[in-house]
Design a protein around this motif. Structure first.
Motif, PDB file in Angstrom:
ATOM      1  N   LEU A  84       0.856  -1.275  -0.005  1.00 43.34           N
ATOM      2  CA  LEU A  84      -0.046  -0.081   0.064  1.00 43.34           C
ATOM      3  C   LEU A  84       0.822   1.348  -0.073  1.00 43.34           C
ATOM      4  CD1 LEU A  84      -2.638  -1.097   2.374  1.00 43.34           C
ATOM      5  CD2 LEU A  84      -2.790  -1.126   0.003  1.00 43.34           C
ATOM      6  N   GLY A  85       2.063   1.213  -0.244  1.00 49.20           N
ATOM      7  CA  GLY A  85       2.887   2.239  -0.116  1.00 49.20           C
ATOM      8  C   GLY A  85       3.393   2.827   1.033  1.00 49.20           C
ATOM      9  N   GLY A  86       3.677   1.974   2.121  1.00 51.62           N
ATOM     10  CA  GLY A  86       4.094   2.417   3.327  1.00 51.62           C
ATOM     11  C   GLY A  86       2.781   2.821   4.442  1.00 51.62           C
ATOM     12  N   ALA A  87       3.104   2.848   5.542  1.00 50.81           N
ATOM     13  CA  ALA A  87       2.410   2.978   6.676  1.00 50.81           C
ATOM     14  C   ALA A  87       2.509   4.402   7.457  1.00 50.81           C
ATOM     15  CB  ALA A  87       2.174   1.956   7.685  1.00 50.81           C
ATOM     16  N   ASN A  88       1.650   5.027   7.744  1.00 59.02           N
ATOM     17  CA  ASN A  88       1.825   6.243   8.585  1.00 59.02           C
ATOM     18  C   ASN A  88       1.260   6.061  10.107  1.00 59.02           C
ATOM     19  OD1 ASN A  88       3.056   8.076   6.618  1.00 59.02           O
ATOM     20  ND2 ASN A  88       1.183   8.230   5.576  1.00 59.02           N
ATOM     21  N   PHE A  89       2.106   5.816  10.808  1.00 56.21           N
ATOM     22  CA  PHE A  89       1.736   5.450  12.280  1.00 56.21           C
ATOM     23  C   PHE A  89       1.666   6.522  13.115  1.00 56.21           C
ATOM     24  CE2 PHE A  89       3.794   1.436  10.910  1.00 56.21           C
ATOM     25  CZ  PHE A  89       2.871   0.787  10.894  1.00 56.21           C
ATOM     26  N   ASN A  90       2.082   7.656  12.713  1.00 55.80           N
ATOM     27  CA  ASN A  90       2.048   8.868  13.502  1.00 55.80           C
ATOM     28  C   ASN A  90       1.413   9.853  12.548  1.00 55.80           C
ATOM     29  OD1 ASN A  90       2.595  11.115  15.174  1.00 55.80           O
ATOM     30  ND2 ASN A  90       4.496  10.750  15.703  1.00 55.80           N
ATOM     31  N   PRO A  91       0.477  10.473  12.753  1.00 56.63           N
ATOM     32  CA  PRO A  91      -0.543  11.221  11.762  1.00 56.63           C
ATOM     33  C   PRO A  91       0.156  12.749  12.028  1.00 56.63           C
ATOM     34  CG  PRO A  91      -1.889  10.474  13.682  1.00 56.63           C
ATOM     35  CD  PRO A  91      -0.751  10.012  13.754  1.00 56.63           C
ATOM     36  N   SER A  92       0.666  12.924  12.988  1.00 58.28           N
ATOM     37  CA  SER A  92       1.339  14.295  13.082  1.00 58.28           C
ATOM     38  C   SER A  92       2.427  14.518  12.154  1.00 58.28           C
ATOM     39  CB  SER A  92       1.961  14.726  14.662  1.00 58.28           C
ATOM     40  OG  SER A  92       2.621  13.600  15.123  1.00 58.28           O
ATOM     41  N   THR A  93       3.380  13.492  12.329  1.00 55.62           N
ATOM     42  CA  THR A  93       4.434  13.391  11.206  1.00 55.62           C
ATOM     43  C   THR A  93       4.122  13.688   9.810  1.00 55.62           C
ATOM     44  OG1 THR A  93       5.015  11.309  11.589  1.00 55.62           O
ATOM     45  CG2 THR A  93       6.256  12.725  12.883  1.00 55.62           C
ATOM     46  N   ALA A  94       3.180  12.755   9.453  1.00 56.55           N
ATOM     47  CA  ALA A  94       2.382  12.486   8.010  1.00 56.55           C
ATOM     48  C   ALA A  94       2.011  13.972   7.764  1.00 56.55           C
ATOM     49  CB  ALA A  94       1.476  11.420   8.065  1.00 56.55           C
ATOM     50  N   THR A  95       1.242  14.539   8.548  1.00 59.77           N
ATOM     51  CA  THR A  95       0.640  15.837   8.344  1.00 59.77           C
ATOM     52  C   THR A  95       1.819  16.866   8.202  1.00 59.77           C
ATOM     53  OG1 THR A  95      -0.987  15.330   9.746  1.00 59.77           O
ATOM     54  CG2 THR A  95      -1.011  17.567   9.244  1.00 59.77           C
ATOM     55  N   ALA A  96       2.925  16.863   9.013  1.00 58.95           N
ATOM     56  CA  ALA A  96       3.842  17.767   8.983  1.00 58.95           C
ATOM     57  C   ALA A  96       4.544  17.652   7.574  1.00 58.95           C
ATOM     58  CB  ALA A  96       4.760  17.572   9.968  1.00 58.95           C
ATOM     59  N   PHE A  97       4.816  16.582   7.149  1.00 56.62           N
ATOM     60  CA  PHE A  97       5.643  16.263   5.736  1.00 56.62           C
ATOM     61  C   PHE A  97       4.631  16.662   4.715  1.00 56.62           C
ATOM     62  CE2 PHE A  97       8.464  13.641   7.928  1.00 56.62           C
ATOM     63  CZ  PHE A  97       9.739  13.897   7.400  1.00 56.62           C
ATOM     64  N   TYR A  98       3.323  16.449   4.777  1.00 56.91           N
ATOM     65  CA  TYR A  98       2.481  16.813   3.718  1.00 56.91           C
ATOM     66  C   TYR A  98       2.378  18.435   3.674  1.00 56.91           C
ATOM     67  CZ  TYR A  98      -1.966  17.913   1.129  1.00 56.91           C
ATOM     68  OH  TYR A  98      -2.824  18.185   0.280  1.00 56.91           O
ATOM     69  N   ALA A  99       1.959  19.147   4.797  1.00 60.34           N
ATOM     70  CA  ALA A  99       2.291  20.557   4.837  1.00 60.34           C
ATOM     71  C   ALA A  99       3.222  21.087   4.365  1.00 60.34           C
ATOM     72  CB  ALA A  99       2.206  20.926   6.313  1.00 60.34           C
ATOM     73  N   ALA A 100       4.615  20.505   4.463  1.00 59.15           N
ATOM     74  CA  ALA A 100       5.811  21.165   4.056  1.00 59.15           C
ATOM     75  C   ALA A 100       6.109  20.607   2.464  1.00 59.15           C
ATOM     76  CB  ALA A 100       6.842  20.282   4.959  1.00 59.15           C
ATOM     77  N   GLY A 101       5.172  19.900   1.953  1.00 53.34           N
ATOM     78  CA  GLY A 101       5.383  19.817   0.322  1.00 53.34           C
ATOM     79  C   GLY A 101       6.192  18.461   0.158  1.00 53.34           C
ATOM     80  N   LEU A 102       6.346  17.725   1.174  1.00 51.06           N
ATOM     81  CA  LEU A 102       7.525  16.560   1.029  1.00 51.06           C
ATOM     82  C   LEU A 102       6.808  15.372   0.948  1.00 51.06           C
ATOM     83  CD1 LEU A 102       9.785  17.801   3.860  1.00 51.06           C
ATOM     84  CD2 LEU A 102      10.175  17.905   1.382  1.00 51.06           C
ATOM     85  N   ASN A 103       5.514  15.143   0.796  1.00 49.15           N
ATOM     86  CA  ASN A 103       4.922  13.872   0.565  1.00 49.15           C
ATOM     87  C   ASN A 103       3.822  13.932  -0.397  1.00 49.15           C
ATOM     88  OD1 ASN A 103       4.296  11.352   1.163  1.00 49.15           O
ATOM     89  ND2 ASN A 103       3.372  11.752   3.235  1.00 49.15           N
ATOM     90  N   SER A 104       4.448  14.203  -1.709  1.00 49.31           N
ATOM     91  CA  SER A 104       3.434  14.732  -2.704  1.00 49.31           C
ATOM     92  C   SER A 104       2.727  13.430  -3.310  1.00 49.31           C
ATOM     93  CB  SER A 104       4.306  15.137  -3.905  1.00 49.31           C
ATOM     94  OG  SER A 104       5.191  14.244  -4.395  1.00 49.31           O
ATOM     95  N   ASP A 105       2.905  12.118  -2.735  1.00 45.45           N
ATOM     96  CA  ASP A 105       2.191  10.944  -3.481  1.00 45.45           C
ATOM     97  C   ASP A 105       0.913  10.835  -2.526  1.00 45.45           C
ATOM     98  OD1 ASP A 105       3.649  10.447  -1.304  1.00 45.45           O
ATOM     99  OD2 ASP A 105       3.784   8.146  -1.729  1.00 45.45           O
ATOM    100  N   VAL A 106       0.668  11.590  -1.450  1.00 42.65           N
ATOM    101  CA  VAL A 106      -0.394  11.490  -0.706  1.00 42.65           C
ATOM    102  C   VAL A 106      -1.440  12.838  -0.577  1.00 42.65           C
ATOM    103  CG1 VAL A 106      -1.130  11.202   1.730  1.00 42.65           C
ATOM    104  CG2 VAL A 106       1.022   9.974   1.055  1.00 42.65           C
ATOM    105  N   SER A 107      -2.605  12.513  -0.752  1.00 42.31           N
ATOM    106  CA  SER A 107      -3.357  13.904  -0.977  1.00 42.31           C
ATOM    107  C   SER A 107      -4.340  14.108   0.496  1.00 42.31           C
ATOM    108  CB  SER A 107      -4.645  13.436  -1.919  1.00 42.31           C
ATOM    109  OG  SER A 107      -5.524  12.540  -1.405  1.00 42.31           O
TER     110      SER A 107
END
Length: 153
Positions: free
Chosen positions: A18-41
């Motif tokens: 499935l392309g990896g797991a995000n066990f910590n929503p805060s870090t996943a959100t931080a990477f998304y907000a910084a534009g570093l996780n472009s494969d996730v909407s």
């Protein structure tokens, strides 16, 4: 022990498929907000987090009491508001440190791991008087919800 090994294998294979797991929503959100996780909407993140929480809740419901006694999560050592504020500050500091080290930190992977492990241990030590910190809101509030649901019956 075979069941645990199978579950771990399933989790690894599922996360790879499935392309990896995000066990910590805060870090996943931080990477998304910084534009570093472009494969996730934003929509997929909004759908993923409640599903993860439901999966953990289902796992806790299905686990027998014999093994459930071994599970322990963070616990409040102060009042609710102070604990939530401490967890929020620690989570922010953790996410900021992860972003700083990953984006602008050293090039050496060994040094990055060393820095992140020291930051994590330091923040854990700072927050241990408040919550036994998880620096993961899904984990902290999941355990709090589980505790409240057990005591309200």
């Amino acid at each position: 022990m075979g069941v645990v090994r199978e579950a771990m294998g399933d989790a690894i294979l599922t996360s790879i498929a499935l392309g990896g797991a995000n066990f910590n929503p805060s870090t996943a959100t931080a990477f998304y907000a910084a534009g570093l996780n472009s494969d996730v909407s934003l929509f997929s993140m909004a759908a993923r987090f409640p599903v993860q929480a439901a999966g953990v809740k289902a796992l806790l419901k299905l686990m027998t009491e014999e093994y459930r006694k071994f599970l322990r999560g963070p616990s409040l050592k102060v009042d609710f508001h102070t604990g939530a504020a401490a967890e929020g500050v620690l989570t922010f500091d953790f996410c900021f440190s992860v972003l700083f080290v990953v984006v602008g930190g050293p090039k050496s992977p060994v040094l990055k791991v060393w820095l992140l492990s020291n930051v994590t241990a330091g923040l854990f030590d700072l927050g241990s008087g408040y919550t036994g910190p998880s620096m993961n809101p899904a984990n902290a509030f999941g355990w709090a919800y589980d505790f409240v649901s057990k005591t309200s019956h």
